[in-house]
Every structure is written in C-alpha cells, then in structure tokens.
Design a protein around this motif. Structure first.
Motif, short mmCIF file in Angstrom:
data_model
loop_
_atom_site.label_atom_id
_atom_site.label_comp_id
_atom_site.label_asym_id
_atom_site.label_seq_id
_atom_site.Cartn_x
_atom_site.Cartn_y
_atom_site.Cartn_z
N PRO A 113 46.16 40.19 20.91
CA PRO A 113 46.32 40.09 19.65
C PRO A 113 45.90 38.70 19.41
CG PRO A 113 48.42 40.18 20.20
CD PRO A 113 47.70 40.46 21.56
N ASN A 114 45.30 38.41 18.06
CA ASN A 114 44.84 37.01 17.57
C ASN A 114 45.04 36.93 16.12
OD1 ASN A 114 43.06 34.72 16.83
ND2 ASN A 114 42.81 34.83 19.29
N LYS A 115 45.46 36.00 15.70
CA LYS A 115 45.70 35.83 14.26
C LYS A 115 44.84 34.36 13.95
CE LYS A 115 49.15 34.49 10.81
NZ LYS A 115 48.65 33.41 10.25
N LEU A 116 43.72 34.69 13.39
CA LEU A 116 42.67 33.78 13.00
C LEU A 116 43.01 32.89 11.68
CD1 LEU A 116 39.39 35.70 13.80
CD2 LEU A 116 40.15 33.52 15.04
N ASP A 117 42.64 31.48 11.77
CA ASP A 117 42.81 30.66 10.58
C ASP A 117 41.15 30.48 10.13
OD1 ASP A 117 42.92 28.80 8.57
OD2 ASP A 117 43.80 27.20 9.89
N HIS A 118 40.59 31.25 9.39
CA HIS A 118 39.26 31.36 9.53
C HIS A 118 38.74 31.60 8.03
CE1 HIS A 118 35.03 31.75 10.53
NE2 HIS A 118 35.12 33.07 10.28
N LEU A 120 33.02 23.04 24.02
CA LEU A 120 33.68 22.26 23.10
C LEU A 120 32.64 21.88 22.11
CD1 LEU A 120 35.61 20.04 26.00
CD2 LEU A 120 36.46 21.11 23.97
N ALA A 121 31.37 21.68 22.46
CA ALA A 121 30.50 21.60 21.07
C ALA A 121 30.42 22.61 20.09
CB ALA A 121 29.12 21.69 21.70
N VAL A 122 30.94 23.82 20.33
CA VAL A 122 31.13 24.90 19.59
C VAL A 122 32.48 24.54 18.59
CG1 VAL A 122 31.32 27.29 18.80
CG2 VAL A 122 29.82 26.54 20.70
N GLU A 123 33.38 24.16 19.19
CA GLU A 123 34.83 23.78 18.76
C GLU A 123 34.48 22.72 17.64
OE1 GLU A 123 37.52 25.54 18.92
OE2 GLU A 123 37.48 26.67 20.60
N LEU A 124 33.67 21.76 18.01
CA LEU A 124 33.64 20.29 17.27
C LEU A 124 32.63 20.93 16.19
CD1 LEU A 124 33.64 17.38 16.65
CD2 LEU A 124 31.84 17.13 18.28
N ALA A 125 31.73 21.61 16.15
CA ALA A 125 30.83 22.21 15.17
C ALA A 125 31.75 22.92 14.07
CB ALA A 125 29.64 22.92 15.64
N TYR A 126 32.53 23.90 14.50
CA TYR A 126 33.37 24.68 13.72
C TYR A 126 34.00 24.03 12.64
CZ TYR A 126 36.55 28.29 12.04
OH TYR A 126 37.37 28.98 11.38
N MET A 127 35.01 22.84 13.35
CA MET A 127 35.81 21.98 12.33
C MET A 127 35.20 21.09 11.66
SD MET A 127 35.97 18.80 13.53
CE MET A 127 37.49 18.04 13.01
N ARG A 128 33.59 20.83 11.79
CA ARG A 128 33.02 19.86 10.83
C ARG A 128 32.27 20.73 9.69
NH1 ARG A 128 30.10 15.81 15.24
NH2 ARG A 128 31.69 14.23 15.11
N GLN A 129 32.53 21.96 9.56
CA GLN A 129 31.91 23.03 8.59
C GLN A 129 32.73 22.47 7.17
OE1 GLN A 129 30.98 27.31 9.81
NE2 GLN A 129 32.85 26.74 10.93
N GLN A 189 34.10 24.36 4.91
CA GLN A 189 34.92 25.33 4.43
C GLN A 189 36.33 25.19 5.64
OE1 GLN A 189 32.16 26.03 5.58
NE2 GLN A 189 32.09 27.84 6.91
N ALA A 190 36.16 24.42 6.66
CA ALA A 190 37.28 24.21 7.63
C ALA A 190 37.84 22.66 7.48
CB ALA A 190 36.58 24.20 8.94
N ARG A 191 37.84 22.18 6.11
CA ARG A 191 38.44 20.98 5.79
C ARG A 191 39.89 21.02 6.10
NH1 ARG A 191 38.64 17.92 -0.05
NH2 ARG A 191 40.05 15.83 0.64
N GLY A 192 40.38 22.15 5.92
CA GLY A 192 41.93 22.23 6.21
C GLY A 192 42.32 23.08 7.28
N PHE A 193 41.49 23.36 8.05
CA PHE A 193 41.63 24.17 9.42
C PHE A 193 42.64 23.34 10.25
CE2 PHE A 193 40.31 24.84 14.06
CZ PHE A 193 40.61 26.03 14.09
N GLU A 194 43.69 24.16 10.46
CA GLU A 194 44.77 23.96 11.38
C GLU A 194 45.40 22.33 11.05
OE1 GLU A 194 46.28 25.55 13.75
OE2 GLU A 194 45.16 27.30 14.17
N ARG A 195 45.46 22.20 9.75
CA ARG A 195 46.08 20.82 9.10
C ARG A 195 47.49 21.11 8.74
NH1 ARG A 195 43.29 18.28 3.98
NH2 ARG A 195 44.79 19.74 2.83
N PRO A 196 48.34 20.25 9.41
CA PRO A 196 48.22 19.33 10.26
C PRO A 196 48.42 19.54 11.83
CG PRO A 196 50.25 18.79 9.45
CD PRO A 196 49.69 20.18 8.67
#
Length: 348
Positions: A39-44, A107-116, A118-125
């Motif tokens: 199972p998976n709980k997304l912050d998306h 890792l490029a995909v991960e970096l691109a995701y957090m630079r969107q 709408q991802a400003r608060g992704f996993e903060r802090p």
C-alpha cells in the motif's frame, strides 16, 4: 519479518548499543519494504487528469515503504548499516538494490517532481530533512557514486529550506511530520562543513525560536505523536548551543521542574495495526534518541549528576518499550527501524 524474530532485537539493548546482530535484523526489515510499492500513501497535488499516476511513476526512486519520506529514511537506514557492517549478510543485497535504484535517470524524475510549482510544500519539512540526511550518509560511501548522484536533489531541498526559514515566523511544535526541530536536526548535520549559509540560518532561527523557552509543561504525549515536542527541540538546541549554555537551558526546561521525572515515561500503544496509534512506538524510540543526546552534552560538561542518571534510565526504558515492536505490523514496520537506528547510533 515476523513478530517472534523481531523480539530478538532486544538482545544487547541493555547497553543501548548497536550490534551486528541487531543491524542485520534492522536491514532485513527495511529490505522487506523499501521496494514494495503498495500500500502507498501519496503526498501529491493533482492539477489535471494527467497527474493521476501511481507511486512508481511519480517517484521511481522513493516509491516504496508506504510513503515517500519513509522510503527516504529506510534508504538512510540501509546505507548506514551497509557502511557500519559491510560484512553482514544483508550488505550485498543493499548494494545491489541501491545500484539499480540510485540512477541519474530516476533521480532526475524525483528532482523534476519537487520543482513543480504545486510541489512547493511537498514533504516539508520532514521529508526535506530526511533527504538531506540520506545524502549525508550516501556521500560517506566512497566506493559508490550514490552521494554524487543524490547531490542535486539534496541541494535543491537545502535551497528550499534556506528560503523557508525566513518566512517561518513560529516553530511548528507538533509531535508529527510538521515538526520543525526534527527536520533541522537532520539538516544541520548535513549542512555542517558543506553549506555555511544553511548552517548559519538553522542556528540563528533555532536560537530565536527556542533559546528563551523555559519550564516546559506541555500535555504530551498526544495520541498519534512519534516525536516529543520538547525533547526534539532540546536535541536541536544541543547541536546549536554551546554545551555549557545548553546544559543550563535544559536544566531549566525539563529537569528543575520535574518534567522528566514526573512525565517522561514510555507511551502505551493500544493498537499497532492503527497507523496513527502505532506512531507511539516511534515516540518511545525518538525520546530515547533525544534523551541520549541531551545526556551526552551534560556528561561532557560534568554537570549530569543525578539528572544524568535519570535521563539514562528514561532513555533505556523508552528503548526497551519499543524495540520488540518494530516489525510485525506494517503500519509500524515500514518506518520504525529508522528510529530504532537513530536511538542506537552513537551521538555525533
């Protein structure tokens, strides 16, 4: 890993030291779920239908362990154990899995995701701190390129943190993922000797937020907390204050008023299949980590005395309450090994 095997983790806990036997079992736990997608709980945040994707598509590196941040710190657990115990049976499996996971493309995909946007608060802090801590560990593995590969992602989160602290007027002192002090403990260790600007920002912000606090009387633990708001703040201050200043501050915060003696006892966990209630096992582990950190500073200043003995007693009680339960129920199993390792490692 079953519950019966997990109970064996208590061997060696009386001295609160990590052994190869315990390390091997912690590694086996993390290997069992770090590549498990569901199972998976997304912050998306969805901005359109095309954003509706599964965990592995969104996060090709950190798709396992139920959620993104747990995947990150499970990888920290695995790499730390590989470095400390390269001859344990699980070390080869860790190496092989890391080699196929930490690739430039993924890792490029991960970096691109957090630079969107709408991802400003992704996993903060919380996730930010853990990603920096993972990179800090990966860079110690000089026989592999994991540190270099993770560096762009780590630097991006560090830059985010440098932009976030100036607008964070008040510390977030909940005992869950939003807690500011926890993330800064990890980020500060990453920044030392690597990012002077972030080091200074963390130390200045922490001093403003916590240095004048005294005589703690909060109502903890909360029913779903895995952090002690006061003790994690104390651990942060033990890293950024001069030792003598910290010892005096800590004494006025939780020792003189009797809080540690009266209130700081292991939490009781009523239902480990409930993901929120299972957080309390993590509270017991993180309290042990924080208490050990505070005790180290007190001993370094020769001011421990009876307080130091009490702190060690409480740290051991919390550790022993949690160690038999870090596996067996997935709601705890997907993350508790990391907090057990924090508690068992020698303090920096």
């Amino acid at each position: 890993m079953g519950v019966q095997r997990c109970h064996h983790l208590c061997r060696g806990v009386l001295t609160m030291e990590l052994t190869q036997d315990i390390a091997s079992k912690l590694a086996a736990i993390a290997l069992g779920h770090v590549a498990q997608e569901y199972p998976n709980k997304l912050d998306h945040v969805l901005t359109c239908d095309a954003d509706a994707m599964g965990p592995r598509a969104l996060h090709p590196v950190f798709f396992g362990s139920f959620d993104w941040h747990s995947s990150v710190h499970s990888w920290w657990t695995l790499l730390t154990l590989r470095r400390l115990y390269p001859d344990m049976p699980e070390a080869r499996a860790i190496d092989e899995l890391a080699q196929t996971t930490f690739t430039e493309e993924k890792l490029a995909v991960e970096l691109a995701y957090m630079r969107q946007p709408q991802a400003r608060g992704f996993e903060r802090p919380y996730g930010w701190g853990w990603l920096l801590y993972l990179h800090h560990e990966a860079a110690l593995h000089e026989d592999r390129e994991w540190g270099a590969l993770l560096e762009p992602l780590a630097q991006a989160f560090a830059d985010n943190l440098k932009g976030y602290l100036p607008i964070l007027t008040y510390p977030i002192t909940v005992g869950t993922h939003g807690n500011t002090a926890f993330a800064l403990v990890l980020a500060h260790e990453w920044a030392l000797g690597r990012d002077p600007a972030l080091t200074a920002a963390i130390e200045t912000w922490s001093d403003t937020a916590f240095a004048n606090k005294t005589d703690y009387s909060g109502w903890e633990p909360g029913g779903d907390e895995f952090l002690s708001p006061v003790l994690i703040a104390a651990l942060l201050m033990s890293r950024v204050m001069r030792p003598r200043v910290f010892a005096n501050w800590f004494d006025h915060l939780v020792v003189n008023n009797g809080w540690i003696e009266r209130e700081c006892h292991p939490a009781r966990v009523s239902d480990r299949s409930d993901g929120k209630i299972a957080h309390l096992d993590g509270l017991n582990l993180s309290r042990a980590w924080c208490l050990r950190g505070a005790g180290r500073v007190l001993r370094s200043e020769g001011v421990g005395g009876e307080a130091d003995a009490l702190i060690e007693l409480r740290a051991q009680a919390h550790l022993e309450a949690a160690m038999p339960h870090i596996a067996g129920e997935y709601m705890g199993e997907h993350w508790l090994a990391s907090f057990a390792l924090l508690a068992l490692l020698r303090q920096p």
